[in-house]
Design an enzyme around this catalytic site. Sequence first.
Site, short mmCIF file in Angstrom:
data_model
loop_
_atom_site.label_atom_id
_atom_site.label_comp_id
_atom_site.label_asym_id
_atom_site.label_seq_id
_atom_site.Cartn_x
_atom_site.Cartn_y
_atom_site.Cartn_z
N ASP A 121 0.86 -1.20 0.00
CA ASP A 121 0.00 0.00 0.00
C ASP A 121 0.89 1.25 0.00
O ASP A 121 2.09 1.17 0.25
CB ASP A 121 -0.90 -0.02 1.25
CG ASP A 121 -2.18 0.78 1.04
OD1 ASP A 121 -2.32 1.43 -0.01
OD2 ASP A 121 -3.03 0.77 1.95
N HIS B 224 -9.52 -2.12 -8.50
CA HIS B 224 -9.58 -1.07 -7.47
C HIS B 224 -8.80 0.19 -7.86
O HIS B 224 -9.32 1.31 -7.75
CB HIS B 224 -9.07 -1.64 -6.15
CG HIS B 224 -8.93 -0.65 -5.05
ND1 HIS B 224 -9.99 0.07 -4.54
CD2 HIS B 224 -7.83 -0.23 -4.35
CE1 HIS B 224 -9.56 0.87 -3.59
NE2 HIS B 224 -8.26 0.72 -3.45
#
Length: 597
Positions: free
Chosen positions: A270, A415
Amino acid sequence: MLALRSVSAAGRRCKPTALLARATTTRISPLATTLPRYQFSSIRSRGMAQVPVGQPTKPLPDKRSIIPLEHPDPSIVLTNIQGDVYPTFPKKVEQFIFFSITNPDGFREKLREFRKCITTAADVVKHLKEIEEARKKNQGLPKPLPKDRMVKLTQYQIGFSFSGMTDLHIESPGDPELMDGQKKGAADLGDEPAPESTSAKFVGEHWSQEWREKKIDGVILAASESSDTCEEAVAKAIGIFGNSIKVEIIEHGKVRPCEEEGHEHFGFLDGVSQPALKGLVKPHTGQLECEPGAIIMGLKGDDDLSFPQGRPPVATPRTRPSWAIGGSVMAFRKLHQRVPEFDKFLEENPIKEPGLSHEQGVALRGAKMVGRWKSGVPIDLSDKDDPKYLDPEVINNFHYHDPTPGQDRCPFSAHIRKTAPREHHDAPGARIPLAPVLPRALIMRAGIPYGPEVTPAEREAQKTSEEKDRGLLFVSYQSHLGSFGFSFIQKRWANNPAFPPLEENSFDDGVDTGFDPIIGNAKGVVRTRLASGTNPSLSTEEIKMEEDFVIAKGGEYFFIPPLTTIDRIGNGDKLRANEATAPSASGGGAPAAAPSA
Ligand code: N7H
């Protein structure tokens, strides 16, 4: 004691318990080639990555996604902007102290004292340099590093919800959703499992009881390099405010252990793609850029778009009260992640192609749903988890164009493509003129994982235990929630199966794009979601997700004032919405009177 410790594949030492947890959760992609572990080191760790003994000591490339310019735009006053807004706090541990104000006058007095502790953007720029220096010096030392080798970080930020702003006589800085509060908007975000017809009414079945019931007036963030420093910082902050506040909820964030550091609980790296703010950040090749006003109020680019019929979109600078300039809006979301259920879904829905093993099919399906391999490699660049794409000058250098603007490589529903549709800068035939929207719809993300690793029992049962709560303490900063910050992205893109609209595009394949498979919410009791495009050889195939993998347990929006405005709040000034209004143009407001500690 040493005998009880094991050396991980990376040569980094982990306690046996941490290793056990990792062994049950980590799936190194079967497509990954062998490479020295340090190349996988976290981008989010912002230079704190270390090299195992015996590894080459060649300087590592600076992998941070935000590299502040040596000479930033002098009209932007970095001492007046709180530091998690920009450049965001480097951290391994973070606590969020949500409080109510019990005594506004007493609170103001304490705020004057606490103000000296607030970490400004200028302070964080310094911290990043220190960390980079330490990283160079520590190269080659075994992990974990002794404490005296780590840069000690005590970083604070403070913000106020609408109810806190009301207590402190702060009117709207110009964001209606901030003033409504997140609870009121939760049904619209899709958090609410109530039927569509009652979606205006908040029942909050998914939100935890405390988030449903507590009165949250403000938040203090304390972010550090270690749990000890963070605990000290939290105790100090609570001590300063004393009984002028009541601590309602504390959320505890911590990076995941060992090789999983920098990865969220589903296992994906991330913090890879952050916007490069013009005038402040040195962009890596391909990094998405925006004007600083997309994140910070009152700076260049803090504007609204209108779409007059038949004419190009028109940008109008937002009018902000002078005290809002240099501020931002923080969206906080406690996002519970159902990791065993997500893994079960992948296990049951591998991509089947000749030459692909079951494990490879599972990894590929996951990568298609996210848009990156777990390592961070973008699938638009590589259909293999090839570490050469982890180079900071490569990892964000893609625009979903190449060789065509279709979804052969990255699904429209993935996403990262749903939440940042990079190609629509100039996509031929795009119905919505996204080119001007995208650079305004970039958010600064600063979340951190929370909760324990998945246990062997959960993995076996393929179900999250009721006692275990893990996920992401999601944080984003933007100058406006609805146009085009967090709530715009969540509602208009992630939750909207018709986005991006395909039917008028040359790559029309007759099905809707579908939901963002990670965070998209089907509003209503029936949560079933479809997403297309994740099967490379059959783009019309839709995956059917019967349950949510990510569930919002609570959250709130906060105004993060500039330092000069913190001073005014401390002095009891009434901050009016129409006070000395200034069209957004440049500058971060007046320099803060006192340098922060
Ligand atoms: Fe997302 N994930 O692990 O699947 N996110 N996200 N996100 N996200 C990104 O670039 C994840 C959430 C964005 O510029 C990556 O850092 C999870 C919300 C945006 O290419 C990964 C959760 C919202 C980007 C994840 C979650 C967003 C992005 C790739 C919740 C906003 C940048 C690594 C538990 C509404 C896209 C990276 C770009 C990236 C995951 C939440 C938005 C791996 C698990 C709520 C804008």
